[in-house]
Enzyme design. Structure first.
Site, PDB file in Angstrom:
ATOM      1  N   ASP A  83       9.487   3.033   1.789  1.00 36.06           N
ATOM      2  CA  ASP A  83       8.141   3.307   2.573  1.00 36.06           C
ATOM      3  C   ASP A  83       8.177   2.863   3.726  1.00 36.06           C
ATOM      4  O   ASP A  83       7.493   2.023   3.800  1.00 36.06           O
ATOM      5  CB  ASP A  83       6.671   3.164   1.237  1.00 36.06           C
ATOM      6  CG  ASP A  83       5.286   3.342   1.723  1.00 36.06           C
ATOM      7  OD1 ASP A  83       5.237   4.733   2.587  1.00 36.06           O
ATOM      8  OD2 ASP A  83       4.791   3.443   1.150  1.00 36.06           O
ATOM      9  N   PHE A  99       1.379  -1.489  -0.343  1.00 32.00           N
ATOM     10  CA  PHE A  99      -0.091  -0.075  -0.280  1.00 32.00           C
ATOM     11  C   PHE A  99       1.010   0.856  -0.067  1.00 32.00           C
ATOM     12  O   PHE A  99       1.768   1.151   1.151  1.00 32.00           O
ATOM     13  CB  PHE A  99      -1.260  -0.112   1.131  1.00 32.00           C
ATOM     14  CG  PHE A  99      -1.957   1.045   0.936  1.00 32.00           C
ATOM     15  CD1 PHE A  99      -3.370   0.777   0.541  1.00 32.00           C
ATOM     16  CD2 PHE A  99      -1.628   2.723   2.235  1.00 32.00           C
ATOM     17  CE1 PHE A  99      -3.926   2.032   0.307  1.00 32.00           C
ATOM     18  CE2 PHE A  99      -2.809   3.520   1.538  1.00 32.00           C
ATOM     19  CZ  PHE A  99      -3.320   3.347   1.023  1.00 32.00           C
ATOM     20  N   LYS A 113       2.804   9.613   8.148  1.00 31.15           N
ATOM     21  CA  LYS A 113       1.692   9.681   9.995  1.00 31.15           C
ATOM     22  C   LYS A 113       2.127   9.628  10.273  1.00 31.15           C
ATOM     23  O   LYS A 113       1.432  10.760  11.305  1.00 31.15           O
ATOM     24  CB  LYS A 113       1.154   7.489   9.430  1.00 31.15           C
ATOM     25  CG  LYS A 113       0.551   7.491   8.566  1.00 31.15           C
ATOM     26  CD  LYS A 113      -0.111   5.876   8.667  1.00 31.15           C
ATOM     27  CE  LYS A 113      -1.201   5.746   7.207  1.00 31.15           C
ATOM     28  NZ  LYS A 113      -1.040   5.043   6.304  1.00 31.15           N
TER      29      LYS A 113
HETATM   30  C1  LIG Z   1      -0.967   4.951   4.770  1.00 36.86           C
HETATM   31  C2  LIG Z   1       0.375   4.914   4.346  1.00 36.86           C
HETATM   32  C3  LIG Z   1       0.334   5.705   2.637  1.00 36.86           C
HETATM   33  C4  LIG Z   1      -0.820   5.967   2.434  1.00 36.86           C
HETATM   34  O1  LIG Z   1      -0.748   7.877   3.214  1.00 36.86           O
HETATM   35  P1  LIG Z   1      -1.470   8.873   2.926  1.00 36.86           P
HETATM   36  O2  LIG Z   1      -1.547  10.193   3.904  1.00 36.86           O
HETATM   37  O3  LIG Z   1      -3.311   8.573   3.523  1.00 36.86           O
HETATM   38  O4  LIG Z   1      -1.282   8.833   1.275  1.00 36.86           O
HETATM   39  C5  LIG Z   1       1.399   5.620   1.899  1.00 36.86           C
HETATM   40  N1  LIG Z   1       2.472   4.167   2.104  1.00 36.86           N
HETATM   41  C6  LIG Z   1       2.027   3.556   3.504  1.00 36.86           C
HETATM   42  C7  LIG Z   1       2.783   2.133   3.340  1.00 36.86           C
HETATM   43  C8  LIG Z   1       0.520   3.658   4.378  1.00 36.86           C
HETATM   44  O5  LIG Z   1       0.420   2.701   4.910  1.00 36.86           O
END
Ligand SMILES: *Cc1c(COP(=O)(O)O)cnc(C)c1O
Length: 408
Positions: free
Chosen positions: A237, A149, A266
């Site tokens: 990420d 994700f 986050k």
């Molecule tokens: C939540 C998340 C995203 C996206 O972040 P947003 O602030 O919702 O755009 C991207 N990568 C990872 C691993 C995430 O958990």
């Protein structure tokens, strides 16, 4: 307004993109949340690993209030007196994370965005720019993993290895493909297919949304080697795993690798929207003035919240706390009847349920005042505050035990 009034107003005014639970929160403090009906909850999800210092942390709240009275925003056409402090602080955490903890020569550079998806957009654009300069116009392809994700904007979605989420938004930007996570041979085959077109490999150290899947031993080390051999960038990420969540400052530190690019969001502002894309200095150099920009990214308010969040995190040694608290939570979950296995790192954990119905179990927990979520159809996710107390962990375990005992 009470819950029914809020739900009705929402239905008539907010786009229906979320399947929401019937609870409206109005206040938070530490690990506690309070709803519109006056009920108290123990929050073991923290806005999805966002409020890592708990809700309404007094120092962060004070810093935000003071900054709001001083200077909220100026354009990135000018300097402000917070953004570079935050960038240097982040680089202090990331730039020292070379193999064996050996600091990198010139450290790194940071671009500030407003979300995780935007941080990844920056990483993807940087990989394309770097690829052009070190290979040519055809070097733009980004390989990521199935079940990953990376966000919901079109290019972050193109990198997100979830065909169901992609299907309804075709055509997505080109130059993306996915391979099974943890399968080095599959990645090697894809790299061979792409040849000099491979610009970057983008991976999570722990696939969080994908079910809390930790990278298997040797995998990321093998990916690093492949990137070194092909000249592709390794982008990690860390939007969900970063900043102490896994028991180290960054998820990749559980492995013997040094990434070229790291994305964060986050937990960075403890609830204030802010994202960041960090890159090694020699990679960051691929961007020149005008290549990328955002109105709000790195503005004084969000940057102040993040700077204060990092100060508190460093003082409280949140990685060590997360490791300790995570061990207690994981052990307690493993001993809970109805839990068949526990996986994850630090305070990013998933409990696989014998009943196989995580949605019902999460609903039963919510009913009894504990906020967790079904990260897959069969597993509950736990991501509490990194400052969570032992008593709060034991309280949460008791609720999970009761919820699972009642047949969920
Ligand atoms: C939540 C998340 C995203 C996206 O972040 P947003 O602030 O919702 O755009 C991207 N990568 C990872 C691993 C995430 O958990």
């Amino acid at each position: 307004m009470n819950l029914n009034e809020l739900v009705a107003l929402d239905a008539g005014s907010v786009m229906a993109t979320y399947g929401r639970h019937p609870v409206a929160f109005v206040r938070g403090e530490g690990s506690r949340l309070y709803d519109s009906e006056g009920r108290e909850y123990l929050d073991f999800l923290t806005g999805l690993a966002v409020c890592s210092l708990g809700h309404a942390h007094p120092e962060v709240a004070e810093a935000i209030a003071t900054q709001a009275r001083t200077l909220l925003h100026v354009s990135n056409l000018y300097y402000n007196d917070v953004q570079p402090l935050l960038a240097a602080r982040l680089d202090g955490l990331l730039g020292a994370q070379g193999p064996g903890g050996v600091p990198r020569g010139d450290g790194g550079r940071v671009f500030f965005a407003n979300s995780g998806a935007e941080a990844n957009e920056c990483a993807i654009k940087l990989a394309r720019r770097y690829g052009q300069r070190h290979g040519g116009a055809d070097r733009f392809h980004v390989v990521s993993a199935l079940n990953s994700f990376h966000g919901r904007t079109l290019s972050a979605l193109a990198a997100t290895g979830q065909p169901a989420k992609q299907a309804t938004f075709q055509p997505l930007p080109s130059g993306f493909s996915q391979v099974p996570y943890g399968d080095l041979d599959a990645l090697r085959a894809e790299a061979d297919r792409l040849g000099s077109g491979l610009a970057a490999v983008l991976l999570e150290a722990v696939q969080a949304e994908g079910g809390v899947n930790v990278a298997p031993p040797g995998y990321l080390e093998g990916v690093r080697e492949l990137c070194d051999d092909t000249g592709a960038l390794l982008a990690i990420d860390e939007v969900q795993t970063g900043l102490g969540r896994t028991g180290r400052w960054f998820g990749f530190e559980h492995f013997d690798i040094a990434p070229d690019v790291v994305t964060l969001a986050k937990a960075l502002g403890n609830g204030m929207p802010i994202g960041a894309c960090w890159a090694k200095a020699e990679v960051a150099k691929a961007f020149e003035a005008g290549d990328h920009a955002t109105t709000f990214g790195g503005q004084p308010l969000a940057a102040r919240a993040a700077l204060t969040t990092l100060e508190v995190m460093e003082r409280e040694r949140v990685p060590e706390r997360a490791a300790r608290a995570g061990a207690r939570l994981a052990e307690g979950l493993a001993q809970t009847p109805g839990v068949s296995s526990v996986r994850g790192l630090g305070l990013l954990l998933a409990a696989e349920l014998a009943s196989g119905d995580a949605k019902a179990a999460a609903a039963a927990c919510l009913e009894q005042g504990l906020i967790v979520n079904a990260v897959t159809g069969t597993a509950l996710r736990f991501a509490p505050s990194l400052l969570v107390s032992e008593e709060e962990i034991d309280e949460a375990l008791a609720v999970v035990g009761k919820a699972l005992a009642s047949g969920h």
